[in-house]
Design an enzyme around this catalytic site. Structure first.
Site, PDB file in Angstrom:
ATOM      1  N   LYS A 195      31.888 -74.748  -8.329  1.00 34.53           N
ATOM      2  CA  LYS A 195      32.066 -75.581  -9.514  1.00 34.53           C
ATOM      3  C   LYS A 195      31.395 -74.880 -10.683  1.00 34.53           C
ATOM      4  O   LYS A 195      30.189 -74.642 -10.675  1.00 34.53           O
ATOM      5  CB  LYS A 195      31.439 -76.953  -9.297  1.00 34.53           C
ATOM      6  CG  LYS A 195      31.526 -77.845 -10.520  1.00 34.53           C
ATOM      7  CD  LYS A 195      30.997 -79.238 -10.233  1.00 34.53           C
ATOM      8  CE  LYS A 195      31.034 -80.096 -11.485  1.00 34.53           C
ATOM      9  NZ  LYS A 195      30.522 -81.442 -11.226  1.00 34.53           N
ATOM     10  N   ARG A 217      24.358 -77.899 -18.093  1.00 35.62           N
ATOM     11  CA  ARG A 217      24.345 -77.869 -16.631  1.00 35.62           C
ATOM     12  C   ARG A 217      24.314 -76.440 -16.061  1.00 35.62           C
ATOM     13  O   ARG A 217      24.620 -76.216 -14.904  1.00 35.62           O
ATOM     14  CB  ARG A 217      25.587 -78.596 -16.088  1.00 35.62           C
ATOM     15  CG  ARG A 217      25.740 -80.034 -16.526  1.00 35.62           C
ATOM     16  CD  ARG A 217      26.520 -80.821 -15.484  1.00 35.62           C
ATOM     17  NE  ARG A 217      27.120 -82.052 -15.974  1.00 35.62           N
ATOM     18  CZ  ARG A 217      26.443 -83.156 -16.289  1.00 35.62           C
ATOM     19  NH1 ARG A 217      25.132 -83.182 -16.195  1.00 35.62           N
ATOM     20  NH2 ARG A 217      27.094 -84.240 -16.702  1.00 35.62           N
ATOM     21  N   LYS A 248      36.733 -75.430  -8.951  1.00 34.53           N
ATOM     22  CA  LYS A 248      36.858 -76.331 -10.090  1.00 34.53           C
ATOM     23  C   LYS A 248      36.280 -75.675 -11.327  1.00 34.53           C
ATOM     24  O   LYS A 248      35.169 -75.147 -11.247  1.00 34.53           O
ATOM     25  CB  LYS A 248      36.102 -77.622  -9.761  1.00 34.53           C
ATOM     26  CG  LYS A 248      36.013 -78.621 -10.880  1.00 34.53           C
ATOM     27  CD  LYS A 248      35.060 -79.710 -10.500  1.00 34.53           C
ATOM     28  CE  LYS A 248      34.926 -80.628 -11.696  1.00 34.53           C
ATOM     29  NZ  LYS A 248      33.973 -81.676 -11.502  1.00 34.53           N
ATOM     30  N   SER A 274      39.544 -82.774 -16.330  1.00 35.52           N
ATOM     31  CA  SER A 274      39.901 -83.608 -17.477  1.00 35.52           C
ATOM     32  C   SER A 274      40.368 -82.790 -18.678  1.00 35.52           C
ATOM     33  O   SER A 274      41.376 -83.121 -19.303  1.00 35.52           O
ATOM     34  CB  SER A 274      38.718 -84.490 -17.859  1.00 35.52           C
ATOM     35  OG  SER A 274      37.566 -83.702 -18.122  1.00 35.52           O
ATOM     36  N   TYR A 313      44.775 -85.587 -12.687  1.00 34.95           N
ATOM     37  CA  TYR A 313      45.083 -86.834 -13.388  1.00 34.95           C
ATOM     38  C   TYR A 313      46.588 -86.988 -13.582  1.00 34.95           C
ATOM     39  O   TYR A 313      47.057 -88.041 -13.984  1.00 34.95           O
ATOM     40  CB  TYR A 313      44.336 -86.865 -14.733  1.00 34.95           C
ATOM     41  CG  TYR A 313      42.842 -86.719 -14.543  1.00 34.95           C
ATOM     42  CD1 TYR A 313      42.071 -87.817 -14.190  1.00 34.95           C
ATOM     43  CD2 TYR A 313      42.221 -85.475 -14.636  1.00 34.95           C
ATOM     44  CE1 TYR A 313      40.708 -87.688 -13.954  1.00 34.95           C
ATOM     45  CE2 TYR A 313      40.861 -85.330 -14.414  1.00 34.95           C
ATOM     46  CZ  TYR A 313      40.107 -86.437 -14.066  1.00 34.95           C
ATOM     47  OH  TYR A 313      38.763 -86.290 -13.825  1.00 34.95           O
TER      48      TYR A 313
HETATM   49  C1  PBG Z   1      30.031 -84.747 -11.679  1.00 34.98           C
HETATM   50  C2  PBG Z   1      31.457 -84.438 -11.955  1.00 34.98           C
HETATM   51  C3  PBG Z   1      32.013 -83.991 -13.149  1.00 34.98           C
HETATM   52  C4  PBG Z   1      33.381 -83.870 -12.921  1.00 34.98           C
HETATM   53  C5  PBG Z   1      33.629 -84.260 -11.608  1.00 34.98           C
HETATM   54  N1  PBG Z   1      32.411 -84.590 -11.028  1.00 34.98           N
HETATM   55  C6  PBG Z   1      31.405 -83.793 -14.481  1.00 34.98           C
HETATM   56  C7  PBG Z   1      30.412 -82.739 -14.715  1.00 34.98           C
HETATM   57  O1  PBG Z   1      30.107 -81.896 -13.880  1.00 34.98           O
HETATM   58  O2  PBG Z   1      29.877 -82.790 -15.832  1.00 34.98           O
HETATM   59  C8  PBG Z   1      34.368 -83.420 -13.940  1.00 34.98           C
HETATM   60  C9  PBG Z   1      35.782 -83.697 -13.618  1.00 34.98           C
HETATM   61  C10 PBG Z   1      36.695 -83.559 -14.778  1.00 34.98           C
HETATM   62  O3  PBG Z   1      36.362 -83.009 -15.844  1.00 34.98           O
HETATM   63  O4  PBG Z   1      37.823 -84.036 -14.633  1.00 34.98           O
HETATM   64  N2  PBG Z   1      29.872 -86.022 -11.128  1.00 34.98           N
END
Ligand code: PBG
Length: 326
Positions: A195, A217, A248, A274, A313
């Site tokens: 991720k 992050r 991801k 997203s 989505y």
């Molecule tokens: C953390 C999490 C995130 C997403 C999925 N799980 C946000 C992040 O890491 O800030 C993002 C998914 C997306 O952008 O569709 N709980």
């Protein structure tokens, strides 16, 4: 010299023939639909930066999940948005928390769905980080204790699969131990293994009110410049007992999807996040691109790169289109 005997255009002349030689086939069965859950009743709150997506209260969530299932999509993944946040994200592992109640309701009324929950405390912490914070540092091992409890309470509520997304070291092993000790050996873990610290999560953070209150992050999510490190992350998660690994975001990371696919035998998931969704939606709203065509092209590309499962989505829209096309 083969030309003009070899003419690759021959197989492209007829639609039926193109279908026969198509190498990658997208099916609703590949898709997982993400859903946001809020407190209250009768809530279906539109998310401004993600047109067509909503925050659902549990009563309406159940109906939505039934609709998703009826479209031939096997799975949904739930993200909880609690009313109460604190430093330690304690509402994440409350047996009566938003997700724990949502899981019970969905499994009670739509038992045939594969119900997945995101395991990460960022939506539950007042500071918005995915871990316990001390003096500005995100603590790894202390966070594992929260993740264990979160995963176990999801399992106790009846979830079918858990998906840790926090990127703490050792979380897959910790969650596996906890689930096994509690008798849940049959609940699989889908690990968000690679991720990245992506800018494409912004609409999600608006939807889940989970933007970090300070900093970013990058001390736990991966540097977008790194590829070999993704293979290490994946290898560790496999060693720790992951059942499905994930990359991801998806589209800007097709090379990572392909490399992981070539190295690991486990099923591979990719998350079209997203921001990927919003980019397509926004350009389509302006009439600059054709939404359906771009949606199917991106999903096909993600699958072609090697993903078996795609979290997106667009799942419902894609399933409808694929259904019509047969
Ligand atoms: C953390 C999490 C995130 C997403 C999925 N799980 C946000 C992040 O890491 O800030 C993002 C998914 C997306 O952008 O569709 N709980």
């Amino acid at each position: 010299m083969a030309f003009p005997r070899q003419r690759l255009r021959r197989l492209r002349q007829h639609g039926a023939l193109r279908e026969m030689v198509r190498e990658t086939r997208l099916s609703p069965k590949n898709l997982v639909f993400p859903l946001f859950v809020v407190e209250g009743e009768g809530q279906r709150q539109p998310i401004p930066s993600m047109p067509g997506q909503f925050r659902w209260s549990i009563d309406l969530l159940v109906e939505e999940v039934a609709e998703v299932r009826a479209l031939g999509i096997p799975a949904v993944i739930l993200f909880g948005i609690p009313d109460r946040k604190d430093e330690r994200g304690s509402s994440a592992y409350d047996p009566n928390g938003i997700i724990q109640r949502a899981v019970r309701a969905v499994k009670d009324q739509v038992p045939e769905v594969m119900l997945i929950t995101d395991v990460c405390i960022d939506e539950y912490t007042s500071h918005g980080h995915c871990g316990i914070v001390r003096e500005g540092h995100i603590l790894n091992d202390e966070t594992l204790e929260c993740l264990r409890r979160m995963a176990r309470t999801h399992a106790e509520a009846g979830v079918d699969m858990v998906a840790p997304s926090d990127m703490m070291d050792g979380r897959v092993g910790a969650i596996r131990d906890e689930l096994d000790q509690a008798g849940f050996h049959e609940i699989p873990i889908m690990a968000y293994s690679a991720k990245y610290a992506s800018s494409l999560y912004a609409p999600f953070r608006e939807a889940a009110y989970s933007s970090p209150a300070f900093g970013d992050r990058r001390s736990y999510q991966m540097d977008p410049a790194n590829a070999r490190e993704a293979l290490q992350e994946v290898a560790l998660d496999v060693e720790e007992g992951a059942d499905i690994v994930m990359v991801k975001p998806a589209l800007p990371y097709l090379d990572i999807i392909r490399r992981v696919r070539d190295e690991v035998a486990l099923p591979l998931a990719a998350y079209q996040v997203s921001g990927e969704y919003s980019l397509i939606k926004a350009a389509a709203e302006r009439g600059w691109i054709q939404e359906e065509a771009v949606m199917l092209e991106t999903l096909t590309a993600i699958k072609r790169a090697g993903a078996d499962l795609i979290l997106t989505y667009f799942a419902k829209d894609a399933a409808r289109l694929l259904g019509e096309r047969g």
